[in-house]
Design an enzyme around this catalytic site. Structure first.
Site, PDB file in Angstrom:
ATOM      1  N   ASN A  44      14.515 -10.007  28.400  1.00 39.11           N
ATOM      2  CA  ASN A  44      14.422  -8.526  28.636  1.00 39.11           C
ATOM      3  C   ASN A  44      15.758  -8.152  29.000  1.00 39.11           C
ATOM      4  O   ASN A  44      16.169  -8.418  30.129  1.00 39.11           O
ATOM      5  CB  ASN A  44      13.373  -8.016  29.211  1.00 39.11           C
ATOM      6  CG  ASN A  44      12.898  -6.494  29.088  1.00 39.11           C
ATOM      7  OD1 ASN A  44      14.008  -5.835  29.612  1.00 39.11           O
ATOM      8  ND2 ASN A  44      12.099  -6.176  28.655  1.00 39.11           N
ATOM      9  N   HIS A  55      13.788  -5.752  24.419  1.00 40.50           N
ATOM     10  CA  HIS A  55      12.792  -6.521  25.062  1.00 40.50           C
ATOM     11  C   HIS A  55      13.096  -8.012  24.649  1.00 40.50           C
ATOM     12  O   HIS A  55      13.908  -8.476  23.921  1.00 40.50           O
ATOM     13  CB  HIS A  55      11.655  -6.155  24.181  1.00 40.50           C
ATOM     14  CG  HIS A  55      10.724  -5.060  24.470  1.00 40.50           C
ATOM     15  ND1 HIS A  55       9.487  -4.646  24.226  1.00 40.50           N
ATOM     16  CD2 HIS A  55      11.368  -3.697  24.761  1.00 40.50           C
ATOM     17  CE1 HIS A  55       9.286  -3.450  24.623  1.00 40.50           C
ATOM     18  NE2 HIS A  55      10.550  -2.743  24.897  1.00 40.50           N
ATOM     19  N   GLU A  57      11.537 -10.556  23.310  1.00 36.54           N
ATOM     20  CA  GLU A  57      11.413 -11.216  22.142  1.00 36.54           C
ATOM     21  C   GLU A  57      12.689 -10.745  21.154  1.00 36.54           C
ATOM     22  O   GLU A  57      13.075 -11.372  20.140  1.00 36.54           O
ATOM     23  CB  GLU A  57      10.186 -10.756  21.565  1.00 36.54           C
ATOM     24  CG  GLU A  57       8.874 -11.308  22.102  1.00 36.54           C
ATOM     25  CD  GLU A  57       8.349 -10.456  23.368  1.00 36.54           C
ATOM     26  OE1 GLU A  57       7.259 -10.617  23.840  1.00 36.54           O
ATOM     27  OE2 GLU A  57       9.135  -9.599  23.868  1.00 36.54           O
ATOM     28  N   SER A  80       2.585 -11.320  27.030  1.00 37.78           N
ATOM     29  CA  SER A  80       1.976 -10.909  25.824  1.00 37.78           C
ATOM     30  C   SER A  80       2.852  -9.913  25.212  1.00 37.78           C
ATOM     31  O   SER A  80       3.409  -8.953  26.012  1.00 37.78           O
ATOM     32  CB  SER A  80       0.637 -10.434  26.237  1.00 37.78           C
ATOM     33  OG  SER A  80       0.056 -10.163  24.757  1.00 37.78           O
ATOM     34  N   CYS A  82       4.405  -6.584  23.214  1.00 39.05           N
ATOM     35  CA  CYS A  82       3.863  -5.265  22.983  1.00 39.05           C
ATOM     36  C   CYS A  82       3.950  -5.066  21.468  1.00 39.05           C
ATOM     37  O   CYS A  82       3.992  -5.773  20.729  1.00 39.05           O
ATOM     38  CB  CYS A  82       5.086  -4.397  23.440  1.00 39.05           C
ATOM     39  SG  CYS A  82       6.722  -4.448  22.664  1.00 39.05           S
ATOM     40  N   CYS A  85       7.148  -5.622  19.579  1.00 42.20           N
ATOM     41  CA  CYS A  85       7.570  -7.075  19.194  1.00 42.20           C
ATOM     42  C   CYS A  85       6.289  -7.675  18.326  1.00 42.20           C
ATOM     43  O   CYS A  85       6.779  -8.543  17.418  1.00 42.20           O
ATOM     44  CB  CYS A  85       7.687  -7.762  20.828  1.00 42.20           C
ATOM     45  SG  CYS A  85       8.990  -7.030  21.514  1.00 42.20           S
ATOM     46  N   ASP A 145       8.439   1.171  31.383  1.00 46.29           N
ATOM     47  CA  ASP A 145       8.471  -0.064  30.422  1.00 46.29           C
ATOM     48  C   ASP A 145       7.145  -0.017  29.295  1.00 46.29           C
ATOM     49  O   ASP A 145       7.223  -0.182  28.105  1.00 46.29           O
ATOM     50  CB  ASP A 145       8.582  -1.203  30.863  1.00 46.29           C
ATOM     51  CG  ASP A 145       9.017  -2.386  30.072  1.00 46.29           C
ATOM     52  OD1 ASP A 145      10.212  -2.093  29.406  1.00 46.29           O
ATOM     53  OD2 ASP A 145       8.353  -3.364  29.705  1.00 46.29           O
TER      54      ASP A 145
END
Length: 148
Positions: A44, A55, A57, A80, A82, A85, A145
């Site tokens: 991130n 982010h 990912e 996990s 969002c 993503c 965030d």
């Protein structure tokens, strides 16, 4: 079920998250692999770059560059994903996602599973502890965030 190399990539996602934490960002890291072959890793950088979609990912996928297919890959993430993503995972047809922490943030696992994606929650204690510590130290940044 985890493969032998999954453990290495789980730890690398955690290390990427730690890299972001040390740099003053959100401790979220990600890895993209094709079997035992590392394709890319990232973390991130939303705070560091002032980029709302940087982010973990997304950073990882950007670093992976163009791929002919993602259908034989696994995405590892320290937290996990969002909805943004998760949507990207679905769009790219990544068939397998391994998550280190669903305790501090979760909820899109069923979204992914309903679209045929294998989701594995490892409950990786170092990732859970690191994110919990970050949230305790930076509640306003965390709420920003997750748009709370």
């Amino acid at each position: 079920m985890l493969n032998d190399w999954d453990h290495e990539f789980i730890e690398l996602a955690f290390a990427e998250a730690k890299k972001s934490y040390v740099a003053g960002g959100l401790p979220i890291g990600s890895v993209l692999a094709r079997g035992p072959e590392l394709i890319a890793s990232g973390h991130n950088q939303r705070v560091q770059k002032g980029d709302p979609i940087a982010h973990g990912e997304m950073d990882c996928l950007r670093k992976a560059g163009r791929q002919k297919t993602y259908r034989d890959m696994t995405l590892y993430t320290s937290l996990s994903p969002c909805m943004m993503c998760s949507g990207t995972i679905v769009q790219f047809k990544i068939p397998r996602v391994i998550i280190n922490d669903t305790k501090n943030f979760g909820g899109n696992e069923k979204f992914l599973e309903k679209r045929g994606i294998e989701v594995i929650d490892t409950a990786h204690k170092p990732s859970i502890d690191q994110m919990s510590k970050f949230i305790g130290e930076n509640p306003a940044l965390w709420n920003e965030d997750i748009m709370e």
